[in-house]
Design a protein around this motif. Structure first.
Motif, PDB file in Angstrom:
ATOM      1  N   LEU A 815       0.825  -1.200   0.000  1.00 56.03           N
ATOM      2  CA  LEU A 815       0.000   0.000   0.000  1.00 56.03           C
ATOM      3  C   LEU A 815       0.866   1.259   0.000  1.00 56.03           C
ATOM      4  O   LEU A 815       0.528   2.268  -0.646  1.00 56.03           O
ATOM      5  N   SER A 820      -3.471  -0.336  -4.709  1.00 56.57           N
ATOM      6  CA  SER A 820      -4.800   0.094  -4.270  1.00 56.57           C
ATOM      7  C   SER A 820      -5.414  -0.974  -3.362  1.00 56.57           C
ATOM      8  O   SER A 820      -5.117  -2.168  -3.486  1.00 56.57           O
ATOM      9  N   PRO A 821      -6.288  -0.567  -2.419  1.00 58.72           N
ATOM     10  CA  PRO A 821      -6.974  -1.560  -1.577  1.00 58.72           C
ATOM     11  C   PRO A 821      -7.771  -2.577  -2.379  1.00 58.72           C
ATOM     12  O   PRO A 821      -7.911  -3.711  -1.952  1.00 58.72           O
ATOM     13  N   ARG A 822      -8.264  -2.124  -3.565  1.00 57.73           N
ATOM     14  CA  ARG A 822      -9.023  -3.073  -4.394  1.00 57.73           C
ATOM     15  C   ARG A 822      -8.152  -4.226  -4.844  1.00 57.73           C
ATOM     16  O   ARG A 822      -8.601  -5.372  -4.898  1.00 57.73           O
ATOM     17  N   ILE A 824      -5.526  -5.410  -3.247  1.00 54.32           N
ATOM     18  CA  ILE A 824      -5.334  -6.280  -2.076  1.00 54.32           C
ATOM     19  C   ILE A 824      -6.577  -7.152  -1.871  1.00 54.32           C
ATOM     20  O   ILE A 824      -6.477  -8.362  -1.623  1.00 54.32           O
ATOM     21  N   LEU A 825      -7.778  -6.549  -1.947  1.00 55.85           N
ATOM     22  CA  LEU A 825      -9.030  -7.275  -1.749  1.00 55.85           C
ATOM     23  C   LEU A 825      -9.186  -8.403  -2.764  1.00 55.85           C
ATOM     24  O   LEU A 825      -9.472  -9.552  -2.407  1.00 55.85           O
ATOM     25  N   ALA A 892      -7.602  -5.267   2.969  1.00 55.13           N
ATOM     26  CA  ALA A 892      -7.722  -4.035   2.189  1.00 55.13           C
ATOM     27  C   ALA A 892      -7.739  -2.794   3.078  1.00 55.13           C
ATOM     28  O   ALA A 892      -7.456  -1.680   2.599  1.00 55.13           O
ATOM     29  N   ARG A 893      -8.077  -2.955   4.345  1.00 57.37           N
ATOM     30  CA  ARG A 893      -8.170  -1.809   5.252  1.00 57.37           C
ATOM     31  C   ARG A 893      -6.921  -1.625   6.120  1.00 57.37           C
ATOM     32  O   ARG A 893      -6.945  -0.896   7.115  1.00 57.37           O
TER      33      ARG A 893
END
Length: 903
Positions: A815, A820-822, A824-825, A892-893
């Protein structure tokens, strides 16, 4: 020598007792005495030193040096009187209890998972043992044989009297032959008149079967022959459940009514509890009580088959020798009567009675045991995942203990202690779960074997649970990898926190894939059963079932002529039709779906004037005997022609109604009305039906009364007033059908007070009862599959959650570098999806391999179709994505700065 042995045994138990007592309370009297003795020895030595002129301090120091290490002396004493390894293990168990108590989430999930796996397997094995492995009560059951014939469609075929005489003559390997014919008797003299399922046996039957009476005596050779007195034996279940174990029943005279008349019989005994076969009888009588068994039709009719044959081996004979001898007799009989066996498709079988009784239950129960084994595998894999993940989290602690001097054996012992606690708790909970499961599964298994009807919890279940718990304990204790024994490396690990290694992650995924593969196998099997159930539920019959009441009115022949019986059923229809709330009334020979013995009655027939092809048999059709208004009672309209009426009776022109399928097949493009047909079947000689031509007066739509899924059937209906009796009453009600039963029963008893009125049920309820085995199949296997899916999804979620927790540093770096968190998700979701996809692939391959192996031993196995396989795969993949969502969202967080600072 013996005294030394007993001394060593006493010493062993004394040491074990001392170990346990020391573990419970370290301040025991023995420890106190030990300290007192040591202090006394040191005090005496100190006094001697004082008398030698030493000062008090030096005197005590010298006494201590002379005595040696106090603590080492205590340890030597304890080691001599106890088992050190047992003390250490008990200490580790206490430590494990404290650690597990501090982590209740892990503990509860692991214990419940193990309890489900252990409980299901213990319950299933109890049923398998009770049904398949438990010996029969019959004397020398290994010598008890069942002799049978199998038709081309794999159905069982009984023997005729001439066939029995042929195969039983001059046998060298068989000690004796016994026979039993199953039929229904209408019994009066035991309270209210009732229909009982009975067996008619010869005088050697009970000696061959090897059973004893619990009261009175059994039927013997003196009760054989046409001049013997009628006698009967009650089965233990009927005597206890219906007659409440009344001993005064012995000597009571009863009347046994059958379709050819009634005879008297004296009750002479009660049979010991045993497995009834081939049918569950309530009463067993000698041959003279059945007029049909004394008739020429029964005695001379080679094709008139209604008798089962049992045999007892001679003590010095083997099954193979008996099978060879009986088969040779059977082949000689067929050679001597070629016309009677032409194109019959029959083949001869000789099996042990134990195997014959279990033949229907074998495949079902072993498949069920395999399903529970898969559930146990899933449970162990899931707990192993949790256990491995927890061990990796505890790696710094284990490394520190190793650096401080703990050996690998001590560390492994601590893991073993945790596994013992978890599996022990799982065992106790599994036994609690298994107890009610045995009841449910025994009811399920009773559909396939009468041996399952009275199963109860036994000690075998506990031992199976212990064995499974032991396997799980060893498995869990030796799955985790211990820290490196190098002390410098261990200190480094203990201070650096948790790191998820590639090997740990690989093992976690392997366990998750194993769970998914086993779950897929269970889901696919359950899906096939659910699909069958769905088809049955949605395939409604094309006639009324909800408001049509079916009632058994057994034919009472005692003191009645055939004309009087016909008149009685006609009057019953007339008087019941006049009752308030009754819309239509009719009678027939069978109840759809319920009367299994009569449902498959097929006979050959021919159309008058139709040319017959050389070498081709006449067509076969089901035949049914019905009264006028039968089709209107069922709500079935006529396609052509008319219904039967009161003029279609004995002495009038013989008429029939045919099904649409028969009309289309034999009269294509023609009007079938007024054509004539006649019965040509060889079995016609054994019935009361006439071979005279019969005129077709009507055509009706398909009325499939045998299959739950309606199919076109060639059926011929004939009026009950011309051929045969009815025995079944159908009442179409305006409202609640069951509300009619009290007044209906009273009306019939006003006509004949000893007429049984039995088994009243709507056709809807009859159909539901027949569907019960399919519904129970789906529920049992669906339950296993649901539990497996739940455990597997928890396993996948656990693997991903553990993976995410160990990769927080990695996610923080990614990160921080701009990911992007997307991304990772989606990465974590993809990981869960891939695990599930590999599991489904492995499960598919394993399933087809298992099918090929099992197919070598049984022909009853069916491969699920494409729909159950696709749906099962979709369910697992969807569930895996849902299970992956929570760890994926957590990943993601991740706060990049906090993740980097934490390291």
């Amino acid at each position: 020598m013996s005294s030394n042995l007993f001394r060593n045994i006493r010493r062993f138990f004394s040491r074990a007792s001392n170990s346990a007592s020391r573990t419970v309370d370290t301040r025991t009297d023995r420890e106190s005495r030990l300290r007192e003795e040591i202090a006394e020895h040191i005090a005496m030595a100190t006094e001697e030193n004082l008398r030698a002129g030493l000062d008090p301090i030096e005197a005590r120091r010298q006494a201590m040096l002379k005595f040696g290490g106090v603590e080492s002396m205590k340890e030597d004493y304890r080691d001599e009187r106890t088992f050190p390894w047992l003390e250490h293990l008990l200490h580790d168990i206490r430590f494990a209890l404290r650690m597990l108590y501090k982590n209740p989430g892990f503990t509860v999930v692991a214990v419940v998972t193990l309890a489900l796996g252990i409980g299901a397997n213990a319950a299933i094995f109890s049923v398998v043992r009770g049904v398949l492995l438990r010996p029969l009560v019959n004397r020398d059951e290994a010598r008890l044989l069942f002799v049978g014939q199998i038709a081309a469609d794999s159905s069982d075929v009984t023997f005729s009297v001439p066939e029995i005489e042929d195969i039983s003559a001059n046998l060298k390997t068989i000690q004796a032959i016994g026979t039993l014919s199953a039929l229904d008797f209408t019994v009066t003299g035991l309270g209210e008149a009732r229909t009982l399922t009975a067996g008619v046996v010869d005088g050697t039957y009970f000696d061959v079967i090897g059973l004893k009476p619990v009261l009175g005596r059994l039927i013997g050779p003196a009760d054989d022959g046409p001049k013997a007195q009628g006698v009967a034996v009650l089965t233990y279940k009927f005597w206890t459940s219906t007659l409440h174990s009344d001993p005064s029943v012995i000597g009571k005279v009863i009347r046994l009514g059958s379709f050819e008349g009634a005879r008297s019989a004296t009750i002479i005994g009660v049979l010991q509890p045993s497995v009834p076969y081939p049918v569950e009888t309530e009463l067993i009588a000698n041959i003279v009580t059945s007029p049909h068994h004394l008739s020429a039709t029964m005695v001379t009719g080679r094709l008139h088959r209604m008798t089962d044959v049992f045999a007892r081996l001679k003590p010095d004979s083997t099954l193979e020798a008996a099978r060879a001898e009986l088969t040779a007799k059977y082949q000689a009989m067929r050679t001597a009567h070629p016309e009677d066996y032409k194109d019959s498709g029959l083949h001869f079988t000789v099996t042990r009675m134990h195997d014959q009784i279990n033949s229907r239950a074998n495949t079902v129960l072993w498949v069920l045991l395999a399903a529970s084994g898969l559930l146990f595998l899933i449970a162990c894999s899931n707990v192993a995942n949790l256990f491995l993940a927890r061990t990796v989290r505890r790696e710094p602690e284990l490394a520190l203990r190793s650096a401080l001097g703990a050996t690998n054996a001590a560390l492994r012992r601590s893991l073993l202690a945790e596994a013992i606690v978890l599996c022990g708790a799982g065992l106790l909970a599994g036994v609690v779960i298994a107890a009610p499961m045995v009841g449910v599964l025994s009811r399920y298994a009773s559909r396939f074997s009468v041996r399952a009807a009275d199963l109860t919890l036994d000690s075998s279940m506990l031992w199976i649970g212990v064995a499974l718990a032991f396997i799980a304990t060893i498995f869990l204790a030796f799955i985790p990898r211990l820290p490196n024994t190098d002390k410098s490396h261990a200190f480094a690990v203990s201070s650096s926190g948790t790191r998820v290694t590639l090997g740990s992650r690989r093992r976690l995924r392997i366990f998750a894939v194993t769970q998914i593969a086993a779950c897929f196998l269970l889901l696919a099997g359950a899906g096939a059963l659910l699909r069958t159930l769905f088809v049955l539920e949605t395939a409604q019959p094309p006639y009324a079932t909800a408001r049509v009441l079916a009632i058994n009115l057994p034919v009472m022949t005692d003191g009645r002529s055939p004309e009087q019986i016909t008149t009685f059923y006609r009057d019953v229809r007339r008087r019941v039709a006049s009752l308030p709330g009754v819309e239509k009334v009719s009678a027939a020979m069978i109840v759809p779906w319920r009367d299994s013995l009569a449902l498959d009655l097929h006979m050959q027939f021919a159309i008058d004037g139709a040319p017959k092809e050389d070498g081709k048999e006449d067509p076969r059709a089901r035949f049914r005997t019905i009264s006028p208004d039968f089709f209107s009672t069922m709500g079935i309209p006529f396609l052509e022609g008319r219904d039967f009426n009161d003029n279609d009776r004995t002495g009038s022109e013989r008429v029939v109604i045919i099904s649409e399928a028969l009309a289309k097949q034999l009269f294509p493009g023609q009007d079938p009305l007024n054509h004539k047909l006649h019965w040509t079947d060889p079995l016609l000689q054994f019935s009361h039906m006439s071979p005279e031509p019969r005129r077709i007066v009507g055509v009706v739509p398909e009325f499939d009364d045998t299959g739950l899924i309606p199919e076109p059937t060639m059926t011929i209906y004939q009026p009950s007033d011309q051929d045969g009796f009815s025995g079944r009453l159908f009442v179409r009600a305006q409202g609640d059908p069951y509300a009619l039963m009290p007044v209906l029963t009273r009306e019939i008893h006003n006509m004949s007070d000893n007429q049984p009125v039995e088994r009243a049920s709507t056709l809807d309820d009859v159909r539901a009862e027949v569907m019960a085995p399919d519904r129970l199949n789906a529920i049992v296997f669906g339950g296993f599959a649901s539990l497996a899916l739940l455990i597997s999804i928890v396993g996948v979620a656990g693997v991903l959650a553990f993976s995410v927790s160990g990769r927080l540093h990695e996610f923080g770096i990614r990160l921080a570098l701009g990911a992007s968190p997307r991304n990772i998700l989606s990465g974590v979701l993809s990981e869960g999806f891939v695990i599930a996809l590999i599991g489904v692939t492995v499960g598919t391959a394993a399933g087809f391999a298992l099918v090929r192996v099992i197919a070598k031993y049984t022909q009853e196995l069916q491969i699920p179709g494409a729909t159950p396989l696709v749906v099962s795969a979709a369910v697992i993949l969807a569930a895996a994505l849902i299970a992956s969502a929570i760890p994926a969202i957590r990943a993601a967080r991740v706060d990049a700065a906090r993740a980097l600072r934490s390291e």
